[in-house]
Design an enzyme around this catalytic site. Structure first.
Site, PDB file in Angstrom:
ATOM      1  N   ARG A  23      -3.928  -3.354  56.788  1.00 18.92           N
ATOM      2  CA  ARG A  23      -4.762  -2.538  57.864  1.00 18.92           C
ATOM      3  C   ARG A  23      -6.033  -3.251  57.797  1.00 18.92           C
ATOM      4  NH1 ARG A  23      -6.244   3.788  57.819  1.00 18.92           N
ATOM      5  NH2 ARG A  23      -8.315   2.983  57.115  1.00 18.92           N
TER       6      ARG A  23
ATOM      7  N   TYR B  82     -15.354   5.011  61.090  1.00 18.74           N
ATOM      8  CA  TYR B  82     -14.152   5.318  60.337  1.00 18.74           C
ATOM      9  C   TYR B  82     -13.605   4.159  59.639  1.00 18.74           C
ATOM     10  CZ  TYR B  82      -9.693   6.113  58.756  1.00 18.74           C
ATOM     11  OH  TYR B  82      -8.774   5.984  57.846  1.00 18.74           O
TER      12      TYR B  82
ATOM     13  N   ASN C 282      -7.755  17.996  52.881  1.00 19.05           N
ATOM     14  CA  ASN C 282      -8.993  17.590  52.953  1.00 19.05           C
ATOM     15  C   ASN C 282     -10.216  18.225  53.547  1.00 19.05           C
ATOM     16  OD1 ASN C 282     -10.951  15.534  51.945  1.00 19.05           O
ATOM     17  ND2 ASN C 282     -10.303  13.930  53.399  1.00 19.05           N
TER      18      ASN C 282
ATOM     19  N   ARG D 279       4.201   9.243  61.242  1.00 20.35           N
ATOM     20  CA  ARG D 279       3.539   9.072  59.982  1.00 20.35           C
ATOM     21  C   ARG D 279       3.372  10.323  59.229  1.00 20.35           C
ATOM     22  NH1 ARG D 279      -1.278   7.570  59.562  1.00 20.35           N
ATOM     23  NH2 ARG D 279      -1.090   6.287  57.564  1.00 20.35           N
TER      24      ARG D 279
ATOM     25  N   HIS E 121       1.641   8.628  55.934  1.00 26.22           N
ATOM     26  CA  HIS E 121       0.290   8.669  55.597  1.00 26.22           C
ATOM     27  C   HIS E 121       0.194   8.587  54.135  1.00 26.22           C
ATOM     28  CE1 HIS E 121      -3.386  11.366  56.089  1.00 26.22           C
ATOM     29  NE2 HIS E 121      -3.866  10.054  55.893  1.00 26.22           N
TER      30      HIS E 121
ATOM     31  N   GLU F 123      -0.093  11.776  61.219  1.00 23.76           N
ATOM     32  CA  GLU F 123      -0.845  12.003  60.156  1.00 23.76           C
ATOM     33  C   GLU F 123      -1.343  13.704  60.146  1.00 23.76           C
ATOM     34  OE1 GLU F 123      -3.812   8.959  59.314  1.00 23.76           O
ATOM     35  OE2 GLU F 123      -5.033  10.374  59.714  1.00 23.76           O
TER      36      GLU F 123
ATOM     37  N   GLU G  88       1.805   3.744  53.831  1.00 22.89           N
ATOM     38  CA  GLU G  88       0.287   3.474  53.579  1.00 22.89           C
ATOM     39  C   GLU G  88       0.026   3.817  52.049  1.00 22.89           C
ATOM     40  OE1 GLU G  88      -2.478   6.075  55.613  1.00 22.89           O
ATOM     41  OE2 GLU G  88      -4.140   4.878  54.853  1.00 22.89           O
TER      42      GLU G  88
ATOM     43  N   HIS H  67      -5.639  -1.445  52.838  1.00 20.32           N
ATOM     44  CA  HIS H  67      -6.838  -1.042  53.586  1.00 20.32           C
ATOM     45  C   HIS H  67      -7.959  -1.944  53.561  1.00 20.32           C
ATOM     46  CE1 HIS H  67      -9.772   1.210  55.670  1.00 20.32           C
ATOM     47  NE2 HIS H  67     -10.061   1.717  54.739  1.00 20.32           N
TER      48      HIS H  67
ATOM     49  N   ASP I 161      -6.087   1.288  62.820  1.00 22.76           N
ATOM     50  CA  ASP I 161      -6.036   2.869  62.859  1.00 22.76           C
ATOM     51  C   ASP I 161      -7.205   3.115  63.716  1.00 22.76           C
ATOM     52  OD1 ASP I 161      -6.362   5.389  62.899  1.00 22.76           O
ATOM     53  OD2 ASP I 161      -6.381   5.668  60.601  1.00 22.76           O
TER      54      ASP I 161
ATOM     55  N   ASP J 259      -6.993  11.062  50.193  1.00 22.23           N
ATOM     56  CA  ASP J 259      -7.013  12.438  49.922  1.00 22.23           C
ATOM     57  C   ASP J 259      -5.626  12.992  49.588  1.00 22.23           C
ATOM     58  OD1 ASP J 259      -7.222  11.450  52.483  1.00 22.23           O
ATOM     59  OD2 ASP J 259      -6.429  13.455  52.951  1.00 22.23           O
TER      60      ASP J 259
ATOM     61  N   HIS K  86      -7.754   6.095  64.820  1.00 20.87           N
ATOM     62  CA  HIS K  86      -8.512   7.563  64.496  1.00 20.87           C
ATOM     63  C   HIS K  86      -8.908   8.348  65.669  1.00 20.87           C
ATOM     64  CE1 HIS K  86     -10.054   9.904  61.036  1.00 20.87           C
ATOM     65  NE2 HIS K  86      -9.170   9.246  60.381  1.00 20.87           N
TER      66      HIS K  86
ATOM     67  N   GLU L 286      -2.546   2.613  65.348  1.00 21.36           N
ATOM     68  CA  GLU L 286      -2.336   4.147  64.844  1.00 21.36           C
ATOM     69  C   GLU L 286      -3.270   5.048  65.424  1.00 21.36           C
ATOM     70  OE1 GLU L 286      -2.665   4.142  60.673  1.00 21.36           O
ATOM     71  OE2 GLU L 286      -3.540   6.386  60.765  1.00 21.36           O
TER      72      GLU L 286
ATOM     73  N   TRP M 218     -13.652  11.742  65.390  1.00 16.48           N
ATOM     74  CA  TRP M 218     -14.053  11.031  64.435  1.00 16.48           C
ATOM     75  C   TRP M 218     -13.002  10.168  64.058  1.00 16.48           C
ATOM     76  CZ3 TRP M 218     -12.264  11.013  59.251  1.00 16.48           C
ATOM     77  CH2 TRP M 218     -13.080  10.030  58.411  1.00 16.48           C
TER      78      TRP M 218
HETATM   79  O1  LIG Z   1      -5.445   6.802  55.942  1.00 18.52           O
HETATM   80  C1  LIG Z   1      -5.629   6.974  57.319  1.00 18.52           C
HETATM   81  O2  LIG Z   1      -4.739   6.645  58.241  1.00 18.52           O
HETATM   82  C2  LIG Z   1      -6.474   7.835  57.843  1.00 18.52           C
HETATM   83  O3  LIG Z   1      -6.639   7.966  58.933  1.00 18.52           O
HETATM   84  C3  LIG Z   1      -6.996   8.629  56.699  1.00 18.52           C
HETATM   85  C4  LIG Z   1      -7.659  10.190  57.133  1.00 18.52           C
HETATM   86  O4  LIG Z   1      -8.887   9.867  57.911  1.00 18.52           O
HETATM   87  C5  LIG Z   1      -7.821  10.996  55.942  1.00 18.52           C
HETATM   88  O5  LIG Z   1      -6.610  11.116  55.437  1.00 18.52           O
HETATM   89  C6  LIG Z   1      -8.530  12.467  56.413  1.00 18.52           C
HETATM   90  O6  LIG Z   1      -8.641  13.240  55.331  1.00 18.52           O
HETATM   91 MG   LIG Z   2      -5.034   7.338  60.232  1.00 16.47          MG
END
Ligand SMILES: O=C(O)C(=O)C[C@H](O)[C@H](O)CO
Ligand SMILES: [Mg+2]
Length: 403
Positions: free
Chosen positions: A147, A159, A37, A283, A312, A262, A339, A122, A210, A316, A212, A236, A403
Site C-alpha cells: 500500500r 493520513y 481505537n 474489509r 483490516h 474496516e 493487511e 504499508h 487508502d 490498533d 480513508h 480503499e 480524516w
Molecule cells: O489500516 C487502515 O486501512 C486504516 O485505515 C487504519 C485506520 O485509520 C485505523 O485503524 C483507525 O483506528
Molecule cells: Mg483503511
C-alpha cells in the site's frame, strides 16, 4: 466445561490495547482482542459491567449460543462498542475450543485452503521520492502487495504518513490533533504518485491505496479513473459508506477495484454493497465485526457475489486479532488479501505469537488455539494512556471534514 472467570486487561505497549481473558474450570484459557481505537475504555467497561457477569458459569463450548445471547440479549444490537466486546468474547471462546481440540484454529474452521496468507505492507513517505524508496524497500523485504501513502505538497500532515516508516501510528495525542485537508491538492498529487511508484516497482507487485473516506463519490470516481493505468489491487474507503448508493456512482466511472468495511460492525453494514456488487473486497475484521463467528457469516455472503475478503490489520488491532485473522484467512475460501501493519517490538513482546512472515506471506503457526498469548506481568508495566486519532479541517475555511 464452565467459564469460571473473565477479566479485561488494558495495556499500552506503544499504544492502547484491550484484551479479554476467559478461564475455564478445566484449566484452559482463551484471549480475545476488544480494542476500539480512541474509545478503549468504553469497550472495557461494557465488558466488565455488562458482559462478564453474563458469562460466568456458561459452557465455553457453546460459542454460537453465547454469541446470539450477547447480540440479541442486549436488545440494542450492533454498534462498534457492542460488536468489539462480542468479538473479544467470541475470539477467546474459539481460542479455548481449538486448545481443547489440540488444534490450531484454522483446522477447526475447516482446514487450510492455501499455503499462506498474502499480506500487504504499508509503505509511506513525506513525498513521492521517499514513498517510492519505501515501496522498493517493502519489495526488498519480500512483500508481493504494497500500500502506498504519501505526503501531499501544501498539506502539513495527512493520513498514512507518520512517525517512522515501519510502525505507523496515527493515534498521537490525548486530545485529537487537527490536520488540514485539500481535496484538490490530493487529487492532483495521487495519480503522479502511482505513476512514479508503478514505474519503479514494475508490473508484478500489487499496489493498493487508502483514500480513508475523504472524497465525495464523484471525486472518488475521478480518482479511480485516473489510477486505472497503474492497475491497483484496490482503492480503499473511497468515500464514507453510510450512504451506500454512493458506490454506484463510483462504479459507473471506474474499473479500479473497490474495498470497504474496516469501520463496519455487522453483516447488515455489508449486505447492500455486497448484494449489489458495488465493492470487490470486504474489509471487516475479527475485532470490530463480532469475532470469527460473525466474520464467517459475512465472508459466506460475500462469496455468493465473488467479493473477496481483505481484513483490516492496522496497528490498533492487537496481535490477538492478527492471530485470529490469520487462522481465518488461511481457511476462508474467498480470501483476497490481509493487511499487515507491523507492531512495535514492545507490542510483540507483550503478545507472544506463533504467526510469522516470510516472502510476502504470513502463516498463523501450528500452536493450538489462535496462537497468541499475553504476558500479563509485562503488560502491567504499560498503563493505559488516552490517545485519539486526528481530525481534518478543510484548509481554505476550517470546516471539519473526514480524516
Ligand atoms: O489500516 C487502515 O486501512 C486504516 O485505515 C487504519 C485506520 O485509520 C485505523 O485503524 C483507525 O483506528
Ligand atoms: Mg483503511
Amino acid at each position: 466445561m464452565k467459564i469460571i472467570s473473565a477479566k479485561v486487561i488494558i495495556c499500552a505497549p506503544s499504544r492502547n490495547f484491550v484484551t479479554l481473558k476467559i478461564e475455564t474450570d478445566e484449566g484452559l484459557t482463551g484471549i480475545g482482542d476488544a480494542t476500539l481505537n480512541g474509545r478503549e475504555l468504553a469497550v472495557a467497561s461494557y465488558l466488565t459491567e455488562h458482559v462478564i457477569p453474563c458469562l460466568i458459569g456458561r459452557d465455553p463450548q457453546q460459542i454460537e449460543d453465547i454469541w446470539q445471547y450477547l447480540y440479541k440479549g442486549a436488545y440494542w444490537r450492533r454498534g462498534p462498542v457492542t460488536m468489539s466486546a462480542i468479538a473479544g468474547v467470541d475470539t477467546a471462546l474459539w481460542d479455548i475450543k481449538a486448545k481443547a481440540a489440540n488444534m490450531p484454529l484454522y483446522q477447526l474452521l475447516g482446514g487450510k485452503s492455501r499455503t499462506g496468507v498474502m499480506v500487504y505492507g504499508h509503505a509511506n513517505g513525506k513525498d513521492i521520492t521517499q514513498t517510492v524508496e519505501e515501496v522498493l524497500r517493502y519489495k526488498e523485504m519480500g512483500y508481493k502487495a504494497i500500500r502506498a501513502q504519501s505526503g501531499v505538497p501544501g498539506l502539513e500532515k495527512v493520513y498514512g504518513v507518520g512517525r517512522g516508516t515501519m510502525f505507523y501510528e496515527p493515534a498521537d495525542a490525548d486530545l485529537p490533533s487537527e490536520h488540514d485537508w485539500s481535496t484538490e491538492k490530493y487529487l492532483r498529487h495521487t495519480p503522479e504518485l502511482f505513476d512514479k511508484v508503478r514505474a519503479a516497482v514494475g508490473p508484478d507487485i500489487h499496489l493498493l491505496h487508502d483514500v480513508h473516506h475523504r472524497l465525495t463519490p464523484i471525486e472518488a470516481g475521478r480518482l479511480g479513473k485516473d489510477l486505472e493505468p497503474y492497475r491497483l489491487f484496490w482503492m480503499e474507503d473511497a468515500t464514507p459508506a453510510e450512504n451506500q448508493e454512493a458506490f454506484r456512482l463510483i462504479r459507473q466511472h471506474t474499473t479500479t477495484p473497490l474495498a470497504v468495511g474496516e469501520i463496519f460492525n455487522t453483516i447488515w453494514d455489508c449486505k447492500d454493497l455486497i448484494e449489489n456488487q458495488l465493492i470487490d473486497y470486504i474489509r471487516t475484521t475479527v475485532v470490530h465485526a463480532g469475532g470469527i463467528t460473525h466474520l464467517r457469516r459475512i465472508a459466506d455472503l460475500a462469496a455468493l457475489y465473488q467479493v473477496r475478503t481483505g481484513s483490516h490489520g492496522a496497528t490498533d488491532l492487537s496481535p490477538v486479532c492478527m492471530g485470529a485473522a490469520l487462522n481465518f484467512d488461511l481457511w476462508v475460501p474467498n480470501f483476497g488479501i490481509q493487511e499487515y501493519m507491523r507492531h512495535t517490538d514492545e507490542t510483540d513482546a507483550v503478545f507472544p505469537h506463533a504467526y510469522s512472515f516470510k516472502d510476502g506471506f504470513m502463516h498463523p503457526g501450528e500452536a493450538p488455539g489462535h496462537g497468541v498469548t499475553i504476558d500479563e506481568e509485562l503488560a502491567a508495566k504499560y498503563p493505559y494512556k488516552r490517545a485519539y486519532l486526528p481530525v481534518n479541517r478543510l484548509q481554505h475555511d476550517g470546516t471539519l471534514t473526514n480524516w
